[in-house]
Design a protein around this motif. Sequence first.
Motif, short mmCIF file in Angstrom:
data_model
loop_
_atom_site.label_atom_id
_atom_site.label_comp_id
_atom_site.label_asym_id
_atom_site.label_seq_id
_atom_site.Cartn_x
_atom_site.Cartn_y
_atom_site.Cartn_z
N ASN A 130 39.39 -10.24 104.56
CA ASN A 130 40.05 -11.04 103.45
C ASN A 130 39.13 -11.81 103.62
N THR A 131 37.98 -12.14 104.43
CA THR A 131 37.38 -13.73 104.41
C THR A 131 35.70 -13.32 104.23
N SER A 132 35.61 -11.83 104.59
CA SER A 132 34.05 -11.53 104.04
C SER A 132 34.22 -11.21 102.46
N TYR A 133 35.48 -10.65 102.22
CA TYR A 133 35.74 -10.08 100.89
C TYR A 133 35.42 -11.72 99.97
N LYS A 134 36.54 -12.16 99.71
CA LYS A 134 36.12 -13.66 99.15
C LYS A 134 34.88 -14.66 99.65
N LEU A 135 34.24 -14.57 100.81
CA LEU A 135 32.84 -15.11 100.38
C LEU A 135 32.05 -14.52 99.95
N SER A 136 32.08 -13.18 99.65
CA SER A 136 31.52 -12.14 98.50
C SER A 136 31.43 -13.21 97.39
N ILE A 137 32.80 -13.34 96.66
CA ILE A 137 33.16 -12.99 95.63
C ILE A 137 32.65 -14.79 95.37
N ALA A 138 32.85 -15.25 95.94
CA ALA A 138 32.51 -17.04 95.62
C ALA A 138 30.74 -16.83 95.46
N HIS A 139 30.44 -16.08 96.50
CA HIS A 139 28.84 -16.32 96.08
C HIS A 139 27.94 -16.13 94.63
N PHE A 140 29.60 -14.25 94.64
CA PHE A 140 28.93 -13.94 93.04
C PHE A 140 29.28 -15.10 91.83
N LEU A 141 30.38 -15.89 92.02
CA LEU A 141 30.01 -16.81 91.62
C LEU A 141 29.26 -17.39 91.03
N ALA A 142 29.39 -18.25 92.13
CA ALA A 142 27.74 -19.00 92.33
C ALA A 142 26.75 -18.22 91.85
N LYS A 143 26.10 -17.29 91.50
CA LYS A 143 25.33 -16.30 91.20
C LYS A 143 24.05 -16.51 92.49
N ASP A 144 24.74 -15.90 93.58
CA ASP A 144 23.54 -15.72 94.68
C ASP A 144 23.99 -14.08 95.45
N CYS A 145 23.75 -13.78 94.38
CA CYS A 145 23.01 -12.09 94.74
C CYS A 145 23.18 -11.46 96.19
N VAL A 146 22.11 -12.47 96.11
CA VAL A 146 21.93 -11.72 97.96
C VAL A 146 23.21 -12.17 98.98
N ASN A 147 23.09 -12.92 98.95
CA ASN A 147 24.53 -13.59 99.41
C ASN A 147 26.26 -12.94 99.19
N ALA A 148 26.06 -11.78 98.34
CA ALA A 148 27.13 -11.75 97.73
C ALA A 148 27.40 -10.26 97.84
N LEU A 149 26.21 -9.58 98.57
CA LEU A 149 26.30 -8.79 98.60
C LEU A 149 26.05 -8.16 99.99
N LYS A 150 25.33 -9.25 100.74
CA LYS A 150 25.43 -9.51 101.90
C LYS A 150 26.93 -9.73 102.40
N PHE A 151 27.79 -9.87 102.20
CA PHE A 151 29.08 -10.24 102.76
C PHE A 151 30.29 -9.34 102.09
N TYR A 152 29.66 -8.36 100.74
CA TYR A 152 30.66 -7.21 100.48
C TYR A 152 30.12 -6.49 100.99
N ASN A 153 29.06 -6.03 101.83
CA ASN A 153 28.30 -4.94 102.80
C ASN A 153 28.95 -5.76 104.04
N ILE A 154 29.09 -6.49 104.37
CA ILE A 154 30.09 -6.68 106.21
C ILE A 154 31.33 -6.25 105.66
N CYS A 155 31.83 -6.47 104.85
CA CYS A 155 33.42 -5.85 104.61
C CYS A 155 33.53 -4.74 104.30
N VAL A 156 32.26 -3.71 103.93
CA VAL A 156 32.68 -2.62 103.54
C VAL A 156 32.83 -2.25 104.69
N ASP A 157 31.80 -2.55 106.17
CA ASP A 157 31.20 -1.66 107.87
C ASP A 157 32.91 -1.94 108.50
N LEU A 158 33.51 -3.34 107.67
CA LEU A 158 34.77 -3.65 108.44
C LEU A 158 36.08 -3.15 108.22
N GLY A 159 35.49 -1.86 106.94
CA GLY A 159 36.95 -1.02 106.49
C GLY A 159 36.44 -1.28 104.43
#
Length: 228
Positions: A181-210
């Motif tokens: 839940n944290t990594s997914y929402k952190l991805s969303i927050a970075h996306f809203l901040a227009k930070d694709c690098v971290n948005a993708l990073k935490f999205y992929n972390i969430c994917v790896d976690l399930g």
Amino acid sequence: MRFVFTAIFICISCVSFAQKMSYEEWIKEAQENIRLLPKYGNRPKSKGQLAADDQLIEQYTRQEGSRSSASELLIRIGFEYLNKGEIRIAMYRFNQAWLLDPENENVFWGWGAIYLTFNDTSKALEQYDEGLSKNPENPNILTGKATIFLNRYYDNRDETFLSSAISLYSKSYSIDSVNQNTSYKLSIAHFLAKDCVNALKFYNICVDLGGVPIQKEYTEELLRTCNE
């Protein structure tokens, strides 16, 4: 690269089910039913209610070995009911968890989630802050509080709220890096901040976690925007 903020981000709140009662109905019922109020509204109880409390404490303590373990069990059960839309029963369980262990900060996580369900972010924040006063390092409450700020940012685009959300999510992630839940929402927050690098990073972390909380619409929006 273009960023499009669409309605999919409304889903950053913790609830994805259809509520079975309105907040107005909840407030009205709580005037008579103290079990719908955190800490039972701090109202005096009858002899019968106090006897029932003693019986519950004895039963769960014997079953789980300690009051603290029993409290944690009831919090888990409460969230199971909350995720099924059984808000009333969830509140009963969170109050029972508090009855068993008033110092368990996770109880305030549960109460905050109840109010966040009804989009009463002010009352949710009160519960989260009281929980954090007991343990400032509780990752579940930090993520819950961050979600309030993320919702508030989505409502009015105040960058201060987005910055606060990212800071709280980051602190939560540093404490518990396997919470999807944290990594997914952190991805969303970075996306809203227009930070694709971290948005993708935490999205992929969430994917790896399930990837359990990830919504298809967010995946499409993220990949379309950040791969342009």
